[in-house]
Design an enzyme around this catalytic site. Sequence first.
Site, PDB file in Angstrom:
ATOM      1  N   HIS A  47       0.827  -1.212   0.000  1.00  0.00           N
ATOM      2  CA  HIS A  47       0.000   0.000   0.000  1.00  0.00           C
ATOM      3  C   HIS A  47       0.866   1.270   0.000  1.00  0.00           C
ATOM      4  CE1 HIS A  47      -3.947  -1.939   0.281  1.00  0.00           C
ATOM      5  NE2 HIS A  47      -3.293  -2.878   0.932  1.00  0.00           N
ATOM      6  N   THR A  48       2.066   1.135  -0.520  1.00  0.00           N
ATOM      7  CA  THR A  48       2.945   2.299  -0.662  1.00  0.00           C
ATOM      8  C   THR A  48       2.951   2.809  -2.100  1.00  0.00           C
ATOM      9  OG1 THR A  48       4.699   0.673  -0.893  1.00  0.00           O
ATOM     10  CG2 THR A  48       4.556   1.795   1.227  1.00  0.00           C
ATOM     11  N   GLY A 135      -4.577 -12.839  -4.710  1.00  0.00           N
ATOM     12  CA  GLY A 135      -3.661 -11.742  -4.408  1.00  0.00           C
ATOM     13  C   GLY A 135      -2.311 -11.923  -5.080  1.00  0.00           C
ATOM     14  N   SER A 137      -1.948 -11.308  -8.403  1.00  0.00           N
ATOM     15  CA  SER A 137      -2.012 -10.468  -9.605  1.00  0.00           C
ATOM     16  C   SER A 137      -2.391 -11.231 -10.862  1.00  0.00           C
ATOM     17  CB  SER A 137      -0.694  -9.719  -9.828  1.00  0.00           C
ATOM     18  OG  SER A 137      -0.531  -8.779  -8.826  1.00  0.00           O
ATOM     19  N   SER A 138      -3.375 -12.123 -10.748  1.00  0.00           N
ATOM     20  CA  SER A 138      -3.845 -12.793 -11.967  1.00  0.00           C
ATOM     21  C   SER A 138      -4.463 -11.766 -12.919  1.00  0.00           C
ATOM     22  CB  SER A 138      -4.838 -13.906 -11.644  1.00  0.00           C
ATOM     23  OG  SER A 138      -5.933 -13.401 -10.927  1.00  0.00           O
ATOM     24  N   GLU A 171      -6.985  -0.937 -15.908  1.00  0.00           N
ATOM     25  CA  GLU A 171      -7.628  -1.348 -14.655  1.00  0.00           C
ATOM     26  C   GLU A 171      -8.269  -0.143 -13.941  1.00  0.00           C
ATOM     27  OE1 GLU A 171      -6.021  -4.649 -13.076  1.00  0.00           O
ATOM     28  OE2 GLU A 171      -7.121  -4.563 -11.190  1.00  0.00           O
ATOM     29  N   ASP A 183       1.601  -3.980  -9.438  1.00  0.00           N
ATOM     30  CA  ASP A 183       1.332  -5.308  -9.997  1.00  0.00           C
ATOM     31  C   ASP A 183       1.700  -5.355 -11.477  1.00  0.00           C
ATOM     32  OD1 ASP A 183       0.325  -5.600  -7.494  1.00  0.00           O
ATOM     33  OD2 ASP A 183      -1.771  -5.736  -8.093  1.00  0.00           O
ATOM     34  N   TYR A 233     -10.169  -1.495  -0.638  1.00  0.00           N
ATOM     35  CA  TYR A 233      -8.926  -0.968  -1.219  1.00  0.00           C
ATOM     36  C   TYR A 233      -9.111   0.507  -1.567  1.00  0.00           C
ATOM     37  CZ  TYR A 233      -4.871  -0.567  -4.262  1.00  0.00           C
ATOM     38  OH  TYR A 233      -3.680  -0.168  -4.816  1.00  0.00           O
TER      39      TYR A 233
HETATM   40  C1  GLA Z   1      -2.900  -4.417  -4.878  1.00  0.00           C
HETATM   41  C2  GLA Z   1      -2.757  -3.262  -5.876  1.00  0.00           C
HETATM   42  C3  GLA Z   1      -1.322  -2.722  -5.864  1.00  0.00           C
HETATM   43  C4  GLA Z   1      -0.858  -2.403  -4.445  1.00  0.00           C
HETATM   44  C5  GLA Z   1      -1.151  -3.566  -3.510  1.00  0.00           C
HETATM   45  C6  GLA Z   1      -0.864  -3.244  -2.071  1.00  0.00           C
HETATM   46  O1  GLA Z   1      -2.134  -5.512  -5.281  1.00  0.00           O
HETATM   47  O2  GLA Z   1      -3.086  -3.702  -7.169  1.00  0.00           O
HETATM   48  O3  GLA Z   1      -1.251  -1.586  -6.697  1.00  0.00           O
HETATM   49  O4  GLA Z   1      -1.437  -1.212  -3.985  1.00  0.00           O
HETATM   50  O5  GLA Z   1      -2.509  -3.998  -3.586  1.00  0.00           O
HETATM   51  O6  GLA Z   1       0.496  -3.055  -1.880  1.00  0.00           O
END
Ligand code: GLA
Length: 399
Positions: A47-48, A135, A137-138, A171, A183, A233
Amino acid sequence: MPNATPDPIAAERLAARLAALHPTMAVDPAAVRVVRAPGRINLIGEHTDYNDGFVLPAAIDLETRIAFVPTTDRRVGLAAEGEATAASIDLDAIGTRAGAWADYIAGTAWALAAAGVPTRGLTGLVTSTLPREAGLSSSAALELAAAWALADGDAPPLDGLALARACQRAENDYVGVQCGLMDQFAVSCGVAGAALLLDCRSLAFRPVPLPEERLALVVCHTGARRRLGASAYNDRRRQCAEAVAAVARHRRDVASLRDLGVADLPWLATILDEVGLRRARHVITENDRVLATVAALAAGEDERVGELFAASHASLRDDFEVSSRELDLLVAIATATPGVGAARMTGGGFGGCTVNLVRPDAVERLASAVLRDYPARTGLQPAVMAVRAADGAGIVTRG
Ligand code: GLA
């Protein structure tokens, strides 16, 4: 035994399956092209990305592939294994999102055109060894694989970073998830054997070699669907932006949480509400942890890496509030297993996976501990996958 990483589906087999799907089209298996895009784990820096901070993700050897033949009619027809419906898109009339997996394809086609990339029609088949909604990144993998297939010519005319930004735009502006760049960046720019340190403000990045012979990368999947994913999110993003707006009323030099440091925390406590302070504290301390992790990896200080992962997990759980009971339990089991050097949740949170750095001789011990203790306490079936850091998206060359 950890679940073995499934072999990517061989290009030859994919070509044959595509031909079988279209018996009237006379698909010549030799003319079939195959592109691939990996999933990713994030070692640290959660989340940075949308706060102009630092991230340290790696592409992994679980991946999505598209086998296709280009067509000349500007129509995209894609079947996907495991999906009941196909994607059917007219590149000259893309339309709005439909709430289906095809949105990722349509969104990517739209974003490529917006970036000035010529696109082409195709008939193809999507297949993947990446678990969905885990989680890993599919979605980004599907976007990047689609970008490589849809871009006319042998390869997209954009560099890996620019292609990642186009897919992020797909996205953000088409699918409607306000994700950061991490991602798509990791999926596009991955380097085998390395994680990537990305400065999300300057977009400078460099590979950080991983000592995979000493510390294996192990992903543990909670088996829980990611609950509340997109709305929670987007809430976190908004709370970070609100904290920045509150700070900027006092300090004009602050444009994002990246502009603040640990020394500002006592002052921030006097001007932010409790939630804003906790969100800001997570991001500020997490940025420091990313740089400290890079330094510790370079110095071979494995114990320090473990401490940083633990602090990151605690901060995501307590200050950013994106962990879950299942993620906390997987981290607790891993931390109690001898030979596991580091464990934390990875990705956006609210379910999904943990990432672990494990001595190779302890991988099976971790898998047994998770498979023994986790289902009994959650009623869920976990998966334990040893993965390797992989190259980013591209063409699969057929030998
Ligand atoms: C998801 C989002 C990313 C990132 C992460 C948290 O994967 O797609 O951009 O913010 O959460 O680090």
